[in-house]
Design an enzyme around this catalytic site. Structure first.
Site, PDB file in Angstrom:
ATOM      1  N   ARG A  90       0.833  -1.220   0.000  1.00 26.35           N
ATOM      2  CA  ARG A  90       0.000   0.000   0.000  1.00 26.35           C
ATOM      3  C   ARG A  90       0.867   1.269   0.000  1.00 26.35           C
ATOM      4  O   ARG A  90       1.947   1.289   0.593  1.00 26.35           O
ATOM      5  CB  ARG A  90      -0.949  -0.026   1.203  1.00 26.35           C
TER       6      ARG A  90
ATOM      7  N   ASP B 247     -15.159   2.735   3.518  1.00 26.35           N
ATOM      8  CA  ASP B 247     -14.959   1.314   3.822  1.00 26.35           C
ATOM      9  C   ASP B 247     -16.209   0.472   3.564  1.00 26.35           C
ATOM     10  O   ASP B 247     -16.182  -0.748   3.746  1.00 26.35           O
ATOM     11  CB  ASP B 247     -14.547   1.139   5.290  1.00 26.35           C
TER      12      ASP B 247
ATOM     13  N   LYS C 200      -6.871   0.041  -0.961  1.00 26.55           N
ATOM     14  CA  LYS C 200      -7.253  -0.426   0.379  1.00 26.55           C
ATOM     15  C   LYS C 200      -6.534  -1.755   0.666  1.00 26.55           C
ATOM     16  O   LYS C 200      -5.542  -2.070   0.037  1.00 26.55           O
ATOM     17  CB  LYS C 200      -8.774  -0.550   0.460  1.00 26.55           C
TER      18      LYS C 200
HETATM   19  C1  S3P Z   1      -9.299   5.363   8.549  1.00 27.76           C
HETATM   20  C2  S3P Z   1      -9.345   6.106   7.398  1.00 27.76           C
HETATM   21  C3  S3P Z   1      -9.713   5.535   6.090  1.00 27.76           C
HETATM   22  C4  S3P Z   1     -10.359   4.157   6.219  1.00 27.76           C
HETATM   23  C5  S3P Z   1      -9.635   3.283   7.207  1.00 27.76           C
HETATM   24  C6  S3P Z   1      -9.633   3.929   8.582  1.00 27.76           C
HETATM   25  C7  S3P Z   1      -8.913   6.024   9.814  1.00 27.76           C
HETATM   26  O1  S3P Z   1      -8.542   5.388   5.309  1.00 27.76           O
HETATM   27  O2  S3P Z   1     -10.422   3.529   4.964  1.00 27.76           O
HETATM   28  O3  S3P Z   1     -10.247   2.004   7.304  1.00 27.76           O
HETATM   29  O4  S3P Z   1      -9.143   5.444  10.885  1.00 27.76           O
HETATM   30  O5  S3P Z   1      -8.412   7.155   9.748  1.00 27.76           O
HETATM   31  P1  S3P Z   1      -7.974   6.589   4.404  1.00 27.76           P
HETATM   32  O6  S3P Z   1      -7.447   7.634   5.281  1.00 27.76           O
HETATM   33  O7  S3P Z   1      -6.891   5.936   3.589  1.00 27.76           O
HETATM   34  O8  S3P Z   1      -9.122   7.027   3.554  1.00 27.76           O
END
Ligand code: S3P
Length: 447
Positions: free
Chosen positions: A128, A327, A354
């Site tokens: 990632r 998500d 993701k």
């Molecule tokens: C999260 C932010 C999101 C989400 C992840 C949890 C967080 O990711 O997809 O499961 O707790 O800040 P991104 O910041 O990459 O959008």
């Protein structure tokens, strides 16, 4: 790292889902509760902590840097922090397993703490992109070394400067992880650190930093949402009761909407405005979801949800709502497959980075179950089966992705033929009680 796999199979649910269940703690809030209490002065008590392996990796990392943690019972933890400047460099690498949130937020912590650490993770996490976090942290003075400068991934080493520099940063990606990493680094920087984002992403870090006594200012100028933290802050220990996870609630919610006769109450669901997009879209599709007993908990809006089986219809899902349900697209895709008519989802490019390339995992999995669809670079058009019913019968490659596994198990509950998933072990990362909670609602999977 996972060495064995546990396949599972879901068959048409003969009985409707019924009963009440309380959802396990929110993953995002659990990470933040551990991180902030570890950086605070004094002892905090956390209840309702999600004990998924993602969150446990963050607990381990913060302990490696000096915080003391005691597990008093199920989800009940006591954390004695070291104060914002008190973290020490870990002796061993910080292993975040499958967790992007843990890795990215703790990079911000390390950058601000003036220490160095090695970050490692499993195969999924190691593929990632990390530049989205290491770029702004480098502007604050962090030194980052990874195998490739072109595509920064784990394993990487990050060393914070003796004093982090405050920055004013416009995030090129809509990401709460990026925003949070910068704010956490900014905690120790002299002066004000600002993050600008459009669209707004989940604001749990801002809410919880405020609870722990940091000075956070937020405003919108129409085009951008702007958050500023005043650095050299002292955090004070605070007790946190973690509310239930709406991203995990998505699975029983979609199952109840699609399995005829179902009527369930999902208790204790956090309804932060940047997390409730799925509920709004499902209601737009005709989903019978009632919000009951709204209240405040740990600085967040919380409620119970009554969900009843509904004849869903396809809708347009604008990209403008994507950040508030980022998500939840795998679960929404299953609802779209059971709805009547087309559902067209836009603004999905972030799904490609993701835990797996979720857009392709959803599309391939639905095709294997006879669902008609078109996958674009940034959009997905699903033609719902409606009364004809989803064919099913597919074997799903879960690609180390917990949400892909749970989504397709839910699909199997209303498809005409059983749906199998190749592995369920990753469900432990975010929703370790998935199988027992679904069983309480009357659903059994073959494992
Ligand atoms: C999260 C932010 C999101 C989400 C992840 C949890 C967080 O990711 O997809 O499961 O707790 O800040 P991104 O910041 O990459 O959008």
């Amino acid at each position: 790292m996972t060495t064995t796999t546990q396949p599972a199979r879901a068959s048409l649910s003969t009985a409707p889902l019924s009963g009440r269940v309380s959802m396990a703690g929110d993953k995002s809030i659990s990470h933040r509760a551990l991180i902030l209490s570890a950086m605070a002065t004094g002892t905090s008590t956390i209840t309702g902590l999600l004990e998924g392996t993602d969150v446990l990796a963050t607990a381990q990392a913060m302990q490696q840097m000096g915080a003391q943690m005691t597990r008093l019972g199920d989800g009940h933890w006591q954390v004695t922090g070291v104060g914002t400047g008190g973290l020490r460099a870990p002796e061993a690498a910080l292993d975040f397993g499958n967790s992007g949130t843990g890795a990215r937020l703790v990079m911000g912590v390390v950058a601000g703490a003036g220490i160095g650490a090695e970050f490692i993770g499993d195969a999924s996490l190691s593929s990632r992109p990390m530049a989205r976090v290491t770029d702004p942290l480098s502007l604050m003075g962090a030194q980052v070394s990874a195998a490739s400068a072109d595509k920064v991934t784990l394993p990487l080493h990050l060393a914070g400067p003796p004093t982090a520099m405050p920055i004013d940063y416009l995030s090129p990606v809509a990401s709460a992880q990026v925003k949070s990493a910068i704010l956490l680094a900014g905690l120790n920087a002299p002066g004000k650190t600002t993050v600008r984002e459009a669209p707004i992403t989940r604001d749990h870090s801002e809410n919880m930093l405020t609870l722990f006594g940091a000075e956070i200012e937020r405003h919108s100028d129409g085009a951008q949402h702007i958050v500023t933290i005043t650095g050299e802050a002292q955090l004070q220990a605070t007790d946190i009761a973690v509310p239930g996870d709406p991203s995990s609630a998505a699975f029983p919610m979609v199952a109840a909407l699609c399995v005829p006769g179902s009527d369930v109450v999902l208790e204790n669901i956090m309804l932060n405005r940047q997390r409730d997009g799925l509920i709004r879209v499902l209601q737009d599709m005709g989903g019978d979801i009632t919000i009951i007993d709204e209240r405040q908990q740990a600085g967040e809006r919380v409620a119970d949800l009554r969900v009843r089986h509904s004849a869903l219809k396809g809708v347009e899902v604008s990209g403008a709502i994507a950040a508030s349900m980022i998500d939840e697209y795998p679960a929404l895709a299953m609802a779209a497959a059971c709805a009547t008519g087309p559902t067209h989802m836009h603004g999905l490019h972030e799904l490609r980075v993701k835990e797996s390339d979720r857009l392709s995992a959803i599309a391939d999995g639905l095709k294997a179950n006879g669902v008609e669809l078109t996958e674009g670079d940034d959009d997905l058009l699903i033609i719902g089966a409606g009364e004809a019913g989803v064919e099913g019968g597919g074997l799903i490659e879960t690609r180390h992705d917990h949400r892909i596994a749970m989504s397709f198990l839910v699909l199997g509950l209303f498809a005409k033929n059983p749906v199998s998933v190749d592995d369920t072990t990753m469900i432990e990362t975010s929703f370790p009680t998935f199988f027992s909670l679904m069983q309480t609602l009357g659903v059994q999977f073959e494992r």
